[in-house]
Scaffold this active site. Structure first.
Site, PDB file in Angstrom:
ATOM      1  N   ARG A  78       0.664  -1.231   0.257  1.00  0.00           N
ATOM      2  CA  ARG A  78      -0.810   0.258   0.504  1.00  0.00           C
ATOM      3  C   ARG A  78       0.945   1.008   0.452  1.00  0.00           C
ATOM      4  NH1 ARG A  78      -0.920   2.613   4.705  1.00  0.00           N
ATOM      5  NH2 ARG A  78      -0.490   1.298   5.646  1.00  0.00           N
ATOM      6  N   ARG A 262      30.604 -20.645  25.461  1.00  0.00           N
ATOM      7  CA  ARG A 262      31.902 -22.102  25.488  1.00  0.00           C
ATOM      8  C   ARG A 262      31.755 -22.574  25.964  1.00  0.00           C
ATOM      9  NH1 ARG A 262      35.853 -20.716  20.650  1.00  0.00           N
ATOM     10  NH2 ARG A 262      36.261 -23.609  21.102  1.00  0.00           N
ATOM     11  N   HIS A 263      32.580 -23.042  26.082  1.00  0.00           N
ATOM     12  CA  HIS A 263      33.357 -23.936  27.420  1.00  0.00           C
ATOM     13  C   HIS A 263      33.747 -23.742  27.818  1.00  0.00           C
ATOM     14  CE1 HIS A 263      35.704 -25.960  24.686  1.00  0.00           C
ATOM     15  NE2 HIS A 263      34.868 -25.948  23.754  1.00  0.00           N
ATOM     16  N   ASN A 269      41.795 -27.755  22.978  1.00  0.00           N
ATOM     17  CA  ASN A 269      41.956 -26.582  22.122  1.00  0.00           C
ATOM     18  C   ASN A 269      43.473 -25.736  22.431  1.00  0.00           C
ATOM     19  OD1 ASN A 269      38.739 -25.179  23.843  1.00  0.00           O
ATOM     20  ND2 ASN A 269      39.263 -25.812  21.999  1.00  0.00           N
ATOM     21  N   ARG A 313      33.850 -31.853  28.915  1.00  0.00           N
ATOM     22  CA  ARG A 313      33.973 -29.847  29.220  1.00  0.00           C
ATOM     23  C   ARG A 313      33.009 -29.275  29.188  1.00  0.00           C
ATOM     24  NH1 ARG A 313      34.729 -32.072  24.113  1.00  0.00           N
ATOM     25  NH2 ARG A 313      34.847 -30.606  22.176  1.00  0.00           N
ATOM     26  N   GLU A 333      29.239 -31.203  20.459  1.00  0.00           N
ATOM     27  CA  GLU A 333      29.908 -30.174  19.349  1.00  0.00           C
ATOM     28  C   GLU A 333      29.966 -30.698  17.554  1.00  0.00           C
ATOM     29  OE1 GLU A 333      30.775 -27.912  17.951  1.00  0.00           O
ATOM     30  OE2 GLU A 333      32.449 -27.333  18.609  1.00  0.00           O
ATOM     31  N   HIS A 398      29.868 -25.817  22.236  1.00  0.00           N
ATOM     32  CA  HIS A 398      30.599 -25.629  21.686  1.00  0.00           C
ATOM     33  C   HIS A 398      30.633 -24.598  20.420  1.00  0.00           C
ATOM     34  CE1 HIS A 398      31.456 -29.307  23.494  1.00  0.00           C
ATOM     35  NE2 HIS A 398      29.938 -29.384  23.798  1.00  0.00           N
TER      36      HIS A 398
HETATM   37  O1  F6P Z   1      38.176 -25.852  18.069  1.00  0.00           O
HETATM   38  C1  F6P Z   1      36.944 -26.645  19.014  1.00  0.00           C
HETATM   39  C2  F6P Z   1      36.086 -26.572  18.357  1.00  0.00           C
HETATM   40  O2  F6P Z   1      34.886 -26.604  18.804  1.00  0.00           O
HETATM   41  C3  F6P Z   1      36.076 -27.799  17.488  1.00  0.00           C
HETATM   42  O3  F6P Z   1      35.712 -29.632  18.252  1.00  0.00           O
HETATM   43  C4  F6P Z   1      35.502 -28.014  16.312  1.00  0.00           C
HETATM   44  O4  F6P Z   1      35.577 -29.333  15.444  1.00  0.00           O
HETATM   45  C5  F6P Z   1      35.354 -26.664  15.583  1.00  0.00           C
HETATM   46  O5  F6P Z   1      35.868 -25.915  16.983  1.00  0.00           O
HETATM   47  C6  F6P Z   1      34.645 -26.695  15.232  1.00  0.00           C
HETATM   48  O6  F6P Z   1      34.711 -24.810  14.176  1.00  0.00           O
HETATM   49  P1  F6P Z   1      35.011 -24.715  12.690  1.00  0.00           P
HETATM   50  O7  F6P Z   1      34.027 -25.702  12.308  1.00  0.00           O
HETATM   51  O8  F6P Z   1      35.781 -23.932  12.267  1.00  0.00           O
HETATM   52  O9  F6P Z   1      36.625 -26.020  12.410  1.00  0.00           O
END
Ligand code: F6P
Ligand code: ATP
Length: 484
Positions: A78, A262-263, A269, A313, A333, A398
């Protein structure tokens, strides 16, 4: 109905019976084919009953699940037409409350023909491949609905559902009216707030004089009363229609916040390894200890529930939080399959083609024996549904999982989703508002590794749907755009 039974079984399959499956291991996978799904959702309701809100929520949800969805807002049409006429003929039309009076025959005819034109555009768009077209108009009389029904009946394979929002709660109506007046509704942009309020209330009363709630027994409809206090369903059949109804039944607008974290930093990591089920690093433990103060300072006395995945985690990160905790398998994850517990460099060496495929189209890439981001979106659907039902929730999750959830709330595109920055030791607070989410980020001063990998050059560029933060929609080709 995944192609690879490993995905469903390893994840315990909380995923809903998904729409058409996608194929491919360690490579790009095809977009699901939803071409058979053709649904018209026709909104019904007085002004300020949340029709546009519901239309947009439904659009965002279904787009997240990869259906092609578009809202056809008759008010926008409209205004666009009025602007064009003003430019061409120099005639400025007034769309004040008189224009919405049913005793104004000329205006009534004009409004009917705008609704018809918008419906025609919607039908054409469905024929060209769209799945769900939402007709955002008041459709408040039996005769208007009968016209829509007769028109859709001429189209083979199209399903029509009416979605009525009834509301007689004065508090809700007053808040919705204030939102129109204060948030720059395009109809009132040139009026003072007082004039706008007066005119809008008069518009509502004009509609009330002729409003007919749905009583036509043969129609498929869903009626939401007072924002979900009561819901009536009639003649809703089929997979997608039922999903739409279920989603809408779960929505509420009570104020609340959703926190993502995130954890804490994990041992994997620190080692640069993906996946696995490692424990927290010493810095990750510090984060777990610091988190309760941050959350309780923020939430005060209000109730909160903490959701974690089933991985150590996230459970460890939640251990000091003084709230009810629930674990969700669906929050685990993204499953990296044969690449689980490897570093990105090791993956590159062992599976160079896979790495290249992932870089080219990260959303669709599925790890051998594992998942893609697309798979994760499907398995998170019940989490989204539950999040819509709940109030204050903290998800300790995650990187990939939180990217998918974050993309839903901010309506981000698939191609960008796997690159969203969700750093360690940071709490993201989302507060849903009428037309989008406000966001605050709190980063605790506890160092952690950076696990974000930037989008490589040449990666898939975004395709269709747009925009990040939404405050209020303004005219722009039927798309919502944030007001700046
Ligand atoms: O590196 C940490 C994490 O949680 C991994 O366990 C997972 O595979 C990844 O990140 C996912 O991120 P991307 O998709 O960027 O690889
Ligand atoms: P108009 O016909 O004037 O365009 P509308 O019916 O489309 O009005 P919205 O603009 O969507 O109304 O109103 C937005 C407000 O409605 C938001 O504040 C939102 O919180 C609220 N709302 C959302 N769902 C409902 C509901 N089921 N009933 C009433 N209000 C709702």
């Amino acid at each position: 109905r995944f192609d690879e039974s490993t995905v469903a079984s390893r994840k315990g399959s909380l995923a809903p019976s998904p729409p058409p499956s996608v194929k491919g291991i360690g490579k790009k996978v095809a977009k699901p084919d939803y071409s058979e799904q053709k649904i018209v959702v026709a909104m019904v309701g007085l002004p300020a009953r949340g029709k546009s809100y519901l239309s947009n929520k439904l659009m965002i949800y279904l787009r997240w699940l990869e259906y092609d969805v578009k809202v056809f807002n008759v008010g926008q049409l409209r205004r666009t037409k009025a602007r064009q006429r003003a430019q061409q003929l120099g005639i400025k039309e007034m769309h004040n409350a008189d224009f919405f009076s049913h005793s104004n025959a000329q205006a009534t005819q004009s409004r009917d023909s705008l609704a018809e034109e918008s419906l025609e555009t919607l039908i054409q768009w469905l024929k060209e491949g769209g799945n769900v077209g939402i007709h955002d108009a008041t459709n408040s009389t039996k005769s208007r609905r009968a016209k829509i029904e007769a028109r859709i009946a001429k189209e083979k394979g199209m399903t029509l559902i009416f979605l009525e929002s009834l509301c007689d709660d004065p508090g809700t109506i007053a808040a919705n009216v204030e939102l129109k007046v204060s948030q720059g509704d395009p109809d009132y942009k040139d009026m003072s707030p007082d004039d706008a309020r007066r005119d809008f209330l008069r518009r509502i009363s004009e509609y009330e004089k002729v409003y007919e709630t749905i009583t036509e027994p043969h129609l498929s409809y869903l009626r939401i009363k007072n924002v979900g206090e009561e819901v009536d369903l009639s003649r809703i059949n089929g997979y997608l229609s039922s999903r739409i109804a279920f989603y809408l039944m779960n929505l509420h607008i009570r104020p609340r916040s959703i926190f993502f974290s995130r954890h804490g930093e994990s041992q994997y990591n620190v080692e640069g390894k993906i996946g696995g089920d490692s424990l927290l690093s010493p810095r990750g433990m510090q984060y777990a200890k610091a988190l309760p103060a941050l959350i309780t300072d923020n939430i005060g006395e209000k109730p909160l529930t903490v959701w974690t995945s089933t991985l150590k985690r996230t459970i460890q990160t939640s251990q000091y939080l003084p709230y009810t905790k629930l674990t969700w398998k669906s929050l685990d994850e993204l499953d990296a399959g044969v690449c689980d517990a490897m570093t990105y460099e090791e993956i590159e060496q062992a599976y160079p083609d896979d790495s290249a495929n992932r870089d080219e189209d990260k959303f669709n890439y599925r790890y051998r024996g594992g998942e893609s981001y697309r798979d994760v979106v499907v398995r998170l659907e019940p989490v989204i549904m539950e999040l819509e039902r709940q109030e204050n929730i903290l998800i300790i999750g995650h990187q990939a999982i939180l990217r998918c959830l974050y993309a839903y709330f901010h309506h981000l595109q698939q191609a960008d989703l796997p690159y969203i920055k969700i750093p360690l030791h940071t709490v993201i607070k989302l507060t849903p508002k009428a037309y989008g989410c406000d966001e605050e980020r709190y980063t605790l001063p506890i160092n952690a590794v950076d696990t974000h990998r930037p989008k490589p050059k040449g990666a898939k560029q975004p395709e269709v749907h747009s925009t990040t933060r939404r405050k209020y929609y303004v005219e722009a080709d039927n798309e919502m755009k944030p007001v700046v």
